[in-house]
Scaffold this active site. Structure first.
Site, PDB file in Angstrom:
ATOM      1  N   SER A  95       0.805  -1.216   0.000  1.00  0.00           N
ATOM      2  CA  SER A  95       0.000   0.000   0.000  1.00  0.00           C
ATOM      3  C   SER A  95       0.845   1.277   0.000  1.00  0.00           C
ATOM      4  O   SER A  95       1.650   1.479  -0.893  1.00  0.00           O
ATOM      5  CB  SER A  95      -0.939  -0.074   1.203  1.00  0.00           C
ATOM      6  OG  SER A  95      -1.800   1.021   1.248  1.00  0.00           O
ATOM      7  N   ASP A 121      -3.437   6.423  -2.869  1.00  0.00           N
ATOM      8  CA  ASP A 121      -2.228   5.816  -2.317  1.00  0.00           C
ATOM      9  C   ASP A 121      -1.671   4.754  -3.266  1.00  0.00           C
ATOM     10  O   ASP A 121      -2.195   4.559  -4.360  1.00  0.00           O
ATOM     11  CB  ASP A 121      -2.474   5.270  -0.897  1.00  0.00           C
ATOM     12  CG  ASP A 121      -3.259   3.971  -0.902  1.00  0.00           C
ATOM     13  OD1 ASP A 121      -4.002   3.742  -1.872  1.00  0.00           O
ATOM     14  OD2 ASP A 121      -3.126   3.190   0.049  1.00  0.00           O
ATOM     15  N   ASP A 128      -1.668   1.606  -3.662  1.00  0.00           N
ATOM     16  CA  ASP A 128      -2.444   0.508  -4.252  1.00  0.00           C
ATOM     17  C   ASP A 128      -3.880   0.944  -4.539  1.00  0.00           C
ATOM     18  O   ASP A 128      -4.754   0.107  -4.789  1.00  0.00           O
ATOM     19  CB  ASP A 128      -2.399  -0.754  -3.386  1.00  0.00           C
ATOM     20  CG  ASP A 128      -3.035  -0.558  -2.028  1.00  0.00           C
ATOM     21  OD1 ASP A 128      -3.156   0.603  -1.584  1.00  0.00           O
ATOM     22  OD2 ASP A 128      -3.426  -1.549  -1.397  1.00  0.00           O
ATOM     23  N   ALA A 151     -10.512   8.303   8.391  1.00  0.00           N
ATOM     24  CA  ALA A 151     -10.081   9.663   8.093  1.00  0.00           C
ATOM     25  C   ALA A 151      -8.988   9.654   7.019  1.00  0.00           C
ATOM     26  O   ALA A 151      -8.867  10.575   6.216  1.00  0.00           O
ATOM     27  CB  ALA A 151      -9.575  10.328   9.368  1.00  0.00           C
ATOM     28  N   ARG A 159      -2.496   4.029  20.284  1.00  0.00           N
ATOM     29  CA  ARG A 159      -2.762   2.629  19.940  1.00  0.00           C
ATOM     30  C   ARG A 159      -1.532   2.038  19.253  1.00  0.00           C
ATOM     31  O   ARG A 159      -0.775   2.764  18.587  1.00  0.00           O
ATOM     32  CB  ARG A 159      -3.987   2.506  19.011  1.00  0.00           C
ATOM     33  CG  ARG A 159      -3.919   3.392  17.777  1.00  0.00           C
ATOM     34  CD  ARG A 159      -5.092   3.154  16.852  1.00  0.00           C
ATOM     35  NE  ARG A 159      -4.916   1.933  16.077  1.00  0.00           N
ATOM     36  CZ  ARG A 159      -4.203   1.846  14.954  1.00  0.00           C
ATOM     37  NH1 ARG A 159      -3.570   2.904  14.454  1.00  0.00           N
ATOM     38  NH2 ARG A 159      -4.100   0.706  14.318  1.00  0.00           N
ATOM     39  N   PRO A 160      -1.315   0.712  19.449  1.00  0.00           N
ATOM     40  CA  PRO A 160      -0.187   0.111  18.731  1.00  0.00           C
ATOM     41  C   PRO A 160      -0.550   0.021  17.255  1.00  0.00           C
ATOM     42  O   PRO A 160      -1.681  -0.333  16.921  1.00  0.00           O
ATOM     43  CB  PRO A 160      -0.085  -1.289  19.357  1.00  0.00           C
ATOM     44  CG  PRO A 160      -1.417  -1.572  19.962  1.00  0.00           C
ATOM     45  CD  PRO A 160      -2.072  -0.255  20.262  1.00  0.00           C
ATOM     46  N   SER A 161       0.389   0.345  16.386  1.00  0.00           N
ATOM     47  CA  SER A 161       0.130   0.237  14.948  1.00  0.00           C
ATOM     48  C   SER A 161      -0.062  -1.227  14.579  1.00  0.00           C
ATOM     49  O   SER A 161       0.561  -2.114  15.165  1.00  0.00           O
ATOM     50  CB  SER A 161       1.320   0.813  14.180  1.00  0.00           C
ATOM     51  OG  SER A 161       1.322   0.299  12.867  1.00  0.00           O
ATOM     52  N   THR A 167       0.496  -2.097  11.437  1.00  0.00           N
ATOM     53  CA  THR A 167       1.278  -2.286  10.215  1.00  0.00           C
ATOM     54  C   THR A 167       2.758  -1.944  10.374  1.00  0.00           C
ATOM     55  O   THR A 167       3.560  -2.252   9.510  1.00  0.00           O
ATOM     56  CB  THR A 167       0.738  -1.401   9.070  1.00  0.00           C
ATOM     57  OG1 THR A 167       0.895  -0.035   9.454  1.00  0.00           O
ATOM     58  CG2 THR A 167      -0.718  -1.674   8.772  1.00  0.00           C
ATOM     59  N   ARG A 180       1.107   4.652  17.761  1.00  0.00           N
ATOM     60  CA  ARG A 180       0.622   5.903  17.169  1.00  0.00           C
ATOM     61  C   ARG A 180      -0.084   6.749  18.216  1.00  0.00           C
ATOM     62  O   ARG A 180      -0.802   6.233  19.073  1.00  0.00           O
ATOM     63  CB  ARG A 180      -0.357   5.612  16.042  1.00  0.00           C
ATOM     64  CG  ARG A 180       0.289   4.881  14.896  1.00  0.00           C
ATOM     65  CD  ARG A 180      -0.477   5.024  13.597  1.00  0.00           C
ATOM     66  NE  ARG A 180      -0.012   4.061  12.636  1.00  0.00           N
ATOM     67  CZ  ARG A 180       1.096   4.197  11.904  1.00  0.00           C
ATOM     68  NH1 ARG A 180       1.859   5.270  12.024  1.00  0.00           N
ATOM     69  NH2 ARG A 180       1.443   3.248  11.051  1.00  0.00           N
TER      70      ARG A 180
HETATM   71  C1  16G Z   1      -4.118  -0.793   7.143  1.00  0.00           C
HETATM   72  C2  16G Z   1      -5.608  -0.849   7.048  1.00  0.00           C
HETATM   73  C3  16G Z   1      -6.193   0.534   7.183  1.00  0.00           C
HETATM   74  C4  16G Z   1      -5.735   1.146   8.476  1.00  0.00           C
HETATM   75  C5  16G Z   1      -4.250   1.092   8.591  1.00  0.00           C
HETATM   76  C6  16G Z   1      -3.825   1.482   9.971  1.00  0.00           C
HETATM   77  C7  16G Z   1      -6.862  -2.400   5.714  1.00  0.00           C
HETATM   78  C8  16G Z   1      -7.104  -2.933   4.351  1.00  0.00           C
HETATM   79  N1  16G Z   1      -5.998  -1.415   5.776  1.00  0.00           N
HETATM   80  O1  16G Z   1      -3.575  -0.053   6.097  1.00  0.00           O
HETATM   81  O2  16G Z   1      -7.575   0.409   7.172  1.00  0.00           O
HETATM   82  O3  16G Z   1      -6.139   2.469   8.574  1.00  0.00           O
HETATM   83  O4  16G Z   1      -3.799  -0.229   8.377  1.00  0.00           O
HETATM   84  O5  16G Z   1      -2.467   1.323  10.082  1.00  0.00           O
HETATM   85  O6  16G Z   1      -7.437  -2.848   6.694  1.00  0.00           O
HETATM   86  P1  16G Z   1      -1.784   1.368  11.476  1.00  0.00           P
HETATM   87  O7  16G Z   1      -2.361   0.243  12.288  1.00  0.00           O
HETATM   88  O8  16G Z   1      -0.336   1.227  11.177  1.00  0.00           O
HETATM   89  O9  16G Z   1      -2.110   2.693  12.061  1.00  0.00           O
HETATM   90 ZN    ZN Z   2      -3.672   1.247   0.300  1.00  0.00          ZN
END
Ligand code: 16G
Ligand code: ZN
Length: 543
Positions: free
Chosen positions: A64, A275, A277, A370, A497-499, A501, A506
């Site tokens: 992404s 973005d 993707d 958001a 919150r823990p990220s 990804t 965060r």
């Molecule tokens: C991913 C999620 C998105 C979310 C983001 C938060 C999907 C397909 N995508 O990109 O919805 O806003 O993670 O990221 O679920 P974070 O947990 O690192 O803040």
């Molecule tokens: Zn994306």
């Protein structure tokens, strides 16, 4: 299960990485060089999932909005939703077992999930434009073939296109034709139908500047333009010739609250960024005083919800409309939705699966993060009600015409997942119908200033949250400290919150002025650093 064929394929994709890797909010996402064995194993798992659901499963290779060296993979369930939570656990387990235990782990999944190993399997594969994606796709395909699954490889496509294709295949094409041509045609035909013969109206002009984040969305936009003809002119920047997501794209624009690189700075021109993707979009413009204005996912949600509300009123249809947000939704938008639009609004944890799931509770469910990811879902029964209204000659001309607009708007929307390009078409449709510029749209409510920061900690899982991530329960004392800090700022709000990804925590803060939110965000970051095992530089609180 043909163990020999798995063993042979496995030797081409050995596990070389020793660390633990987890199926997160949007699948596995990390540095591309450690993903080869994970892709192979997700190919295997996708086949088992397909056999277990007796339906086509999607496998998307993308990271992404992350930087180019990262990559990732996520599986898409039959109705276009994210992989079911219980299978996320299986995915994590399968990705981490030693090579020697791979076959027995697969056998275990087959028996615990009651899978008929002889059932057919069909996996739809897509990938983004990253350099590592073709190599990783080969690994996934090797996994699919090792379990004798059928591969439906669409090569380079956007994430939402993959979701669309999966749903088309699983609905016998009643949702749409299962080709890219089918996708472009379905959305663009409905768009042109509503637009009619005059693309301009009052303050709306059919020209859009679009930042393609140098990703797969740029390719799709060029393709789309062929179908859209002169109903809208999209001027494309960051078209793939530059570095993916680098100082451009929806995430950059949303988080930095600034213009992306390479997009010419012109006053009062309607711009959008998608973005890497193409599943997120935000709008923005620069005003006559060169001030930057962002219209994010919250704005898009309110625009769509208010449009649907008007059409429902005009058509006299009694359908329940609802909106779903996350804790990141600006307080200004939540107030506007509940107090002015008077539409029920729900708050759920971050991640598309939570929003999508909740939206399905409503006849018409609008959901947006958001950050610009979102769409609208419609219950089959609601579609039936709308169709019968259009055919009901006893209804007034106005009511029937509103119902038909509603149906066309539904056709423009990719209901299977948030789709930046479909979202652009629906936003453009609504702005056109209202005759609005972005400044007109922006007048509906005022965003509260907000700030997002990241804090590195030893283990981000020491932070756990409740109440749709708005309160943290561990580590002890952190929430009390946040509450105390927030209480000193009028209209202040903050959460951590823990990220899902990235390996970090965060921090979000909002309040009545930019300087106050900067301070609040930094103070909360410092609290996280001190109470949740921060590492690296200590967050600095401005005076
Ligand atoms: C991913 C999620 C998105 C979310 C983001 C938060 C999907 C397909 N995508 O990109 O919805 O806003 O993670 O990221 O679920 P974070 O947990 O690192 O803040
Ligand atoms: Zn994306």
């Amino acid at each position: 299960m043909d163990v020999t064929s798995i063993e042979t394929a496995k030797s081409l994709h050995p596990k070389t990485y020793d660390g633990h890797i987890q199926y997160g909010t949007a699948g596995f996402r990390t540095r591309s060089e450690i993903l080869d064995h994970v892709m192979f194993r997700m190919g295997l798992l996708a086949v088992l999932r397909s056999k277990s659901k007796r339906a086509a499963i999607g496998l998307m290779i993308t990271a992404s909005h992350n930087e180019e060296p990262d990559n990732g993979v996520k599986l898409v369930d039959p109705a276009g939703e994210m992989l079911e939570a219980s299978w996320e656990k299986l995915a994590t387990e399968l990705a981490n077992v030693e090579d020697a235990k791979l076959v027995s782990t697969l056998q275990n999944i087959v028996s615990t999930q009651n899978i008929d190993i002889n059932a057919p399997a069909n996996v739809v594969v897509g990938r983004d434009t990253r350099q590592s994606s073709p190599r990783l796709a080969t690994a996934a395909v090797d996994g699919i073939k090792a379990l004798q699954g059928m591969v439906n490889d669409f090569a380079v496509i956007t994430t939402p296109q993959l979701h669309y294709l999966v749903v088309c295949l699983n609905t016998n094409e009643s949702y749409g034709i299962a080709t890219l041509h089918g996708y472009y045609q379905k959305l663009s035909n409905a768009f042109k139908e509503i637009r009619g013969s005059s693309p301009s109206y009052k303050n709306y002009t059919p020209n859009l500047v679009l930042d393609g984040a140098n990703g797969v969305g740029a390719i799709a936009v060029r393709e789309f333009q062929k179908y859209l003809g002169d109903s809208i002119q999209i001027e494309l920047y960051n078209d793939g010739s530059g570095k993916l997501n680098y100082m451009c794209g929806a995430d950059f624009v949303k988080v930095q609250q600034t213009q992306p690189m390479n997009v010419p700075q012109q006053q009062n021109v309607r711009c959008a960024s998608i973005d890497g993707d193409a599943d997120r979009v935000v709008y923005y413009y620069t005003d006559g005083q060169n001030k930057f204005h962002l219209l994010d996912g919250d704005r898009i949600a309110t625009l769509i919800a208010s449009y649907f509300k008007e059409l429902l009123q005009e058509s006299g249809l009694d359908l329940q409309l609802g909106l779903v947000q996350t804790a990141y939704a600006n307080g200004g938008s939540t107030d506007y939705i509940s107090k002015i639009l008077k539409i029920p609004v729900a708050c759920v944890p971050t991640g598309v699966k939570h929003l999508h799931h909740k939206a399905l509770d409503f006849d018409i469910g609008v959901y947006f993060e958001a950050n610009g990811h979102g769409t609208v879902t419609f219950k089959e029964s609601a579609l039936g009600t709308i169709r019968s209204a259009i055919a009901n000659l006893r209804l007034s001309e106005t009511a029937r015409s509103a119902a038909s607009k509603l149906l066309n708007a539904i056709e423009v929307i990719n209901q299977t997942v948030g789709d930046a390009l479909s979202d652009v078409l629906i936003v453009e449709t609504i702005l056109h119908s209202k005759g609005w510029s972005l400044a007109d749209w922006e007048k509906s409510y005022t965003d509260l200033p907000n700030k997002q920061l990241k804090v590195k900690v030893r283990d981000r899982n020491v932070i756990s949250t409740v109440d749709a991530e708005r309160k943290c329960v561990t580590p002890a004392g952190l929430q009390e400290r946040i509450d105390t800090l927030v209480a000193t700022y009028p209209r202040g709000r903050s959460f951590v919150r823990p990220s899902g990804t990235e390996d970090l925590v965060r921090v979000y803060a909002e309040g009545q002025s930019v300087s106050e939110v900067q301070k609040l965000a930094a103070e909360v970051s410092l609290a996280v650093y001190e109470l949740a095992g921060g590492i690296g530089p200590i967050p600095i609180v401005p005076n």
